[in-house]
Design a protein around this motif. Structure first.
Motif, PDB file in Angstrom:
ATOM      1  N   ARG A  44       0.815  -1.228   0.000  1.00 35.34           N
ATOM      2  CA  ARG A  44       0.000   0.000   0.000  1.00 35.34           C
ATOM      3  C   ARG A  44       0.846   1.275   0.000  1.00 35.34           C
ATOM      4  O   ARG A  44       0.455   2.272  -0.616  1.00 35.34           O
ATOM      5  N   ILE A  45       2.005   1.256   0.646  1.00 28.40           N
ATOM      6  CA  ILE A  45       2.867   2.448   0.647  1.00 28.40           C
ATOM      7  C   ILE A  45       3.511   2.622  -0.726  1.00 28.40           C
ATOM      8  O   ILE A  45       3.584   3.736  -1.259  1.00 28.40           O
ATOM      9  N   ALA A  48       0.839   3.993  -2.926  1.00 27.95           N
ATOM     10  CA  ALA A  48       0.519   5.397  -2.625  1.00 27.95           C
ATOM     11  C   ALA A  48       1.554   6.329  -3.247  1.00 27.95           C
ATOM     12  O   ALA A  48       1.207   7.384  -3.808  1.00 27.95           O
ATOM     13  N   TYR A 107      10.507   2.056  -0.166  1.00 28.92           N
ATOM     14  CA  TYR A 107      10.029   1.834   1.202  1.00 28.92           C
ATOM     15  C   TYR A 107      10.777   0.646   1.794  1.00 28.92           C
ATOM     16  O   TYR A 107      10.842  -0.426   1.190  1.00 28.92           O
ATOM     17  N   ALA A 188       3.645   6.464  14.361  1.00 28.88           N
ATOM     18  CA  ALA A 188       3.654   5.535  13.223  1.00 28.88           C
ATOM     19  C   ALA A 188       4.622   4.376  13.466  1.00 28.88           C
ATOM     20  O   ALA A 188       5.754   4.589  13.891  1.00 28.88           O
ATOM     21  N   PHE A 192       3.127   2.053   8.979  1.00 29.26           N
ATOM     22  CA  PHE A 192       2.280   3.250   8.914  1.00 29.26           C
ATOM     23  C   PHE A 192       0.800   2.841   8.845  1.00 29.26           C
ATOM     24  O   PHE A 192       0.031   3.367   8.046  1.00 29.26           O
ATOM     25  N   GLU A 193       0.439   1.877   9.721  1.00 31.49           N
ATOM     26  CA  GLU A 193      -0.891   1.273   9.639  1.00 31.49           C
ATOM     27  C   GLU A 193      -2.008   2.299   9.744  1.00 31.49           C
ATOM     28  O   GLU A 193      -2.978   2.252   8.990  1.00 31.49           O
ATOM     29  N   LEU A 196      -0.823   6.372   7.326  1.00 32.80           N
ATOM     30  CA  LEU A 196      -0.449   6.463   5.911  1.00 32.80           C
ATOM     31  C   LEU A 196      -0.724   7.866   5.363  1.00 32.80           C
ATOM     32  O   LEU A 196       0.086   8.415   4.604  1.00 32.80           O
ATOM     33  N   ASP A 197      -1.842   8.456   5.757  1.00 40.78           N
ATOM     34  CA  ASP A 197      -2.163   9.810   5.281  1.00 40.78           C
ATOM     35  C   ASP A 197      -1.117  10.815   5.738  1.00 40.78           C
ATOM     36  O   ASP A 197      -0.709  11.697   4.969  1.00 40.78           O
ATOM     37  N   MET A 200       2.078  10.263   3.668  1.00 45.61           N
ATOM     38  CA  MET A 200       1.957  10.778   2.307  1.00 45.61           C
ATOM     39  C   MET A 200       1.884  12.309   2.293  1.00 45.61           C
ATOM     40  O   MET A 200       2.323  12.941   1.325  1.00 45.61           O
TER      41      MET A 200
END
Length: 218
Positions: A44-45, A48, A107, A188, A192-193, A196-197, A200
């Motif tokens: 997901r990272i 993103a 990452y 975090a 970054f469960e 994440l926002d 980013m």
């Protein structure tokens, strides 16, 4: 995000590639976490960061290292993976040879490979390293680090310790002619469960600054 297969040093590599929307657009490549810890280009990272570069009009590639998904070969302790990254960048540049600049983002394990690639490819002008594993690998190869960038770290990360990353940042900041930004995200963890926002936001704020026409960092 079109699926692509391109040649790597140990067989074909699988990726997702968004071509540029304009001539001479910059290029970005995003590198995923450790294959033996379940890391893939669909992390997901990784996704993103891919999406934010796509939204900015870059030609963007994310891909699976050897032995992951449909990429051929087997895990090679970072040595082969660096060769994979170099081949992947070659492939993007063959499609966009007129690219104005090149960025690398990674990452965890991907951040390590990205920083190693930085040393080999002088055309890379900026980097984003999220949770670079400074407590697991020796980053002294960054001597000197050839480009400016940002290192983003989780303050509650127990996999990659914030203290080790701070030491890396401090060391890089002694070097001349580059500027290293460092954002530590409160609460975090390594994944970054729930942040994440926030992570980013740090990445996007940095890109807004670096991609501005009047940015002093070149």
């Amino acid at each position: 995000m079109p699926a692509v297969i391109f040649p790597g040093p140990d067989g074909r590599l699988e990726g997702r590639f968004q071509p540029a929307t304009r001539p001479r657009a910059p290029v970005a490549m995003i590198l995923h976490p450790h294959p033996q810890a379940g890391g893939t280009m669909n992390d997901r990272i990784t996704q993103a960061m891919y999406k934010t570069f796509v939204a900015r009009g870059f030609a963007v590639l994310r891909f699976n290292f050897r032995g992951v998904g449909r990429s051929q070969g087997s895990f090679d302790n970072g040595i082969g993976e660096l060769s994979d990254a170099a081949a992947a960048l070659d492939w993007v540049q063959s499609i966009h040879p007129e690219a104005s600049t090149t960025w690398i983002a990674g990452y965890s394990f991907g951040a390590l490979i990205g920083m190693q690639l930085l040393m080999r490819r002088p055309e890379i002008r900026g980097f984003i390293s999220v949770a670079p594993p400074a407590n697991m690998y020796d980053f002294s190869f960054l001597a000197p680090c050839p480009a400016s960038g940002i290192i983003v770290q989780g303050a509650a990360d127990t996999v990659v310790t914030p203290n080790a990353v701070q030491k890396l940042v401090d060391k890089l900041r002694t070097q001349k002619h580059i500027t290293i930004h460092h954002d530590e995200i409160p609460r975090a963890n390594h994944f970054f469960e729930n942040e994440l926002d926030d992570m980013m936001r740090a990445v996007d704020n940095y890109l807004d600054m670096r991609l501005s026409p009047d940015c002093p960092i070149r």
